[in-house]
Design an enzyme around this catalytic site. Structure first.
Site, short mmCIF file in Angstrom:
data_model
loop_
_atom_site.label_atom_id
_atom_site.label_comp_id
_atom_site.label_asym_id
_atom_site.label_seq_id
_atom_site.Cartn_x
_atom_site.Cartn_y
_atom_site.Cartn_z
N ASP A 189 43.99 30.19 42.48
CA ASP A 189 44.25 31.40 43.28
C ASP A 189 45.73 31.72 43.27
O ASP A 189 46.58 30.84 43.04
CB ASP A 189 43.72 31.26 44.70
CG ASP A 189 44.43 30.18 45.51
OD1 ASP A 189 44.75 29.12 44.94
OD2 ASP A 189 44.67 30.39 46.72
N GLU B 221 44.39 27.41 47.70
CA GLU B 221 45.67 26.78 48.04
C GLU B 221 46.60 27.75 48.76
O GLU B 221 47.31 27.37 49.69
CB GLU B 221 46.35 26.23 46.78
CG GLU B 221 47.49 25.26 47.05
CD GLU B 221 48.84 25.92 47.31
OE1 GLU B 221 49.73 25.25 47.86
OE2 GLU B 221 49.00 27.12 46.96
#
Length: 471
Positions: A106, A170
């Site tokens: 991400d 994250e």
């Protein structure tokens, strides 16, 4: 029988030849490698924005394909409580050591788009850099790991088992990864974890991150009157929530830079003398640092230098503050509410849950009766320290030295990767932070980039890590 000088010459020649072969492989395959990386970057896997929900799965599936192409025995996209996880493995010998490589697919939102010199999700190579969101954090750095793995597999050099775990949360706190690790402890069983998601001191001064600060985060809401009031009719008679909030925040930090919340420093260790000596060896130009930030003076806790403040000491910062009227022109109101987002960077042994409650209790205790205060905790995580005598850390040192021509300096960094401490708590293993980012790479900002030269050297360094880890 060969004497020592002859043995050394043969060894040095073999090392030189191997390094030349590695460089040649990267050069010959660079176009393909970049095409593969760019296929990941073009997927706008922004975990913070719901409109990109489908892109998260798309990116996870693409990672699965690329890891299979790189040489893993199996790869799968696995469900979690949030975005999917990518798991892959190459098992060469059940009795051999096992390395777990972690990364995240991400990325941060790309806004404001108008500040980008090129499209954030259409990667380009310009002036010797890859420019795109995720070029460094963490698609570029994770891809360094994938391509180093590819090389050792294709050339029959891998002597240990390798597992990969890539998450998609994250940048929003890794909310699902802890539960995933608990559920799949046996699957993720390993001897050490390797992560490329940190930075170096500079391009010509390689470093290994030996510590990370923890994190605690809150949103504060201050409520005064039950609706916005005319500042002429009520000014001076009713407490202004923004004024109160500003004072509450300002009172937290003293002129000496210390945080005044009772109990905040109870678990903060003093910097060991040997580590202060290591800090002294880190080249740091304070005037250049100030010029780069366009500030005349620095501010921090008295008794510590800048590197110590950001690597070894906790901090308190307002990340955002708002309330009242902020549009064009003027509107004379006393707002009903005021808000702030606040974070603390914590050091090892400071428990983020304990600190979170201390801060909540503090604001509730000192808030005046003229307003109501609500403090809502958000995500947090523990700090982390990697021992420099860990064999895997020393393998990373040698890998860096072979690729960059210099022994990397051990440095504690001020940022936070909460899942690293969680790995140790849940999986019971240490993590080596072998990152290749630079401050100039502008992660989380417009015009994120990765120098191609660092990208190439990163692959070299990780290849050599694998070879050194087997010794």
């Amino acid at each position: 029988m060969l004497d020592s000088p002859q043995k050394y010459a043969i060894f040095a020649n073999r090392t030189f030849n191997l390094n030349m072969m590695i460089k040649q492989y990267i050069k010959e395959n660079e176009e393909r490698i970049l095409d593969e990386l760019f296929s990941l970057i073009r997927i706008p896997s922004v975990s913070a924005q719901p409109e990109h929900h489908a892109d998260m799965l798309r990116c996870a599936e693409r990672w699965k394909e690329l890891l299979l192409m790189a040489g893993v025995d199996k790869a799968e996209v696995m469900p979690s409580d949030g975005n999917p996880m990518v798991y892959a493995e190459k098992m060469v010998d059940p009795a051999a050591k096992t390395l777990l490589i972690y990364g995240h697919y991400d990325v941060m939102p790309a806004e404001p788009f108008e500040l980008w010199k090129s499209e954030p999700f259409e990667p380009v190579v310009r002036d010797g850099h890859i420019w795109a969101r995720g070029a460094d954090d963490d698609k570029g750095q994770s891809f360094i790991q994938a391509k180093a793995f590819e090389y050792v597999v294709k050339n029959g050099l891998l002597k240990h088992n390798v597992k990969f775990i890539l998450e998609g949360e994250e940048e929003i706190g890794s909310g699902s990864l802890g539960a995933f690790c608990q559920k799949h402890k046996e699957l993720l069983k390993s001897d050490v974890i390797l992560v490329s998601d940190t930075s170096m001191l500079s391009a010509d001064l390689p470093s290994l991150t030996t510590g990370l600060r923890g994190l605690a985060y809150w949103q504060i809401e201050v409520t005064g009157p039950n609706h916005d009031l005319h500042s002429g009719h009520f000014g001076g008679a009713v407490a202004n929530p923004i004024n109160v909030l500003c004072k509450l925040i300002a009172d937290v930090t003293g002129e000496d830079g210390r945080i005044r919340i009772p109990g905040f420093y109870d678990d903060v260790d003093e910097i060991p003398a040997e580590e202060r000596k290591l800090v002294e060896n880190i080249p740091f130009d304070i005037e250049k640092y100030k010029r780069s930030l366009d500030v005349e003076e620095l501010f921090g806790e008295v008794g510590y230098n800048t590197i110590e403040r950001t690597g070894f000491r906790p901090s308190f910062d307002v990340c955002g503050i708002w309330g009242g009227y902020t549009g064009e022109g003027s509107k004379t109101v006393i707002p009903s509410k005021a808000y702030a987002k606040i974070s603390c960077r914590l050091v090892p042994h400071q428990d983020h849950r304990k600190i979170s409650q201390l801060v909540i209790d503090y604001f509730n205790r000192v808030a005046p009766r003229t307003v109501k205060v609500s403090v809502q905790p958000s995500h947090g995580g523990q700090g982390y320290v990697c021992p420099i005598d860990l064999p895997a850390y020393q393998a990373a040192e040698r890998g860096f030295e072979k690729a960059f021509g210099k022994r990397p300096l051990p440095v504690r960094r001020g940022g936070s990767i909460p899942i690293i401490a969680a790995f140790e708590e849940i999986l019971g293993v240490k993590t080596v932070l072998m990152g290749f980012g630079l401050e100039s790479n502008a992660i989380h900002s417009p015009n994120e980039n990765m120098p191609l030269d660092i990208f190439r050297k990163g692959i070299e360094a990780v290849i050599n890590f694998h070879l050194e880890y087997d010794k």
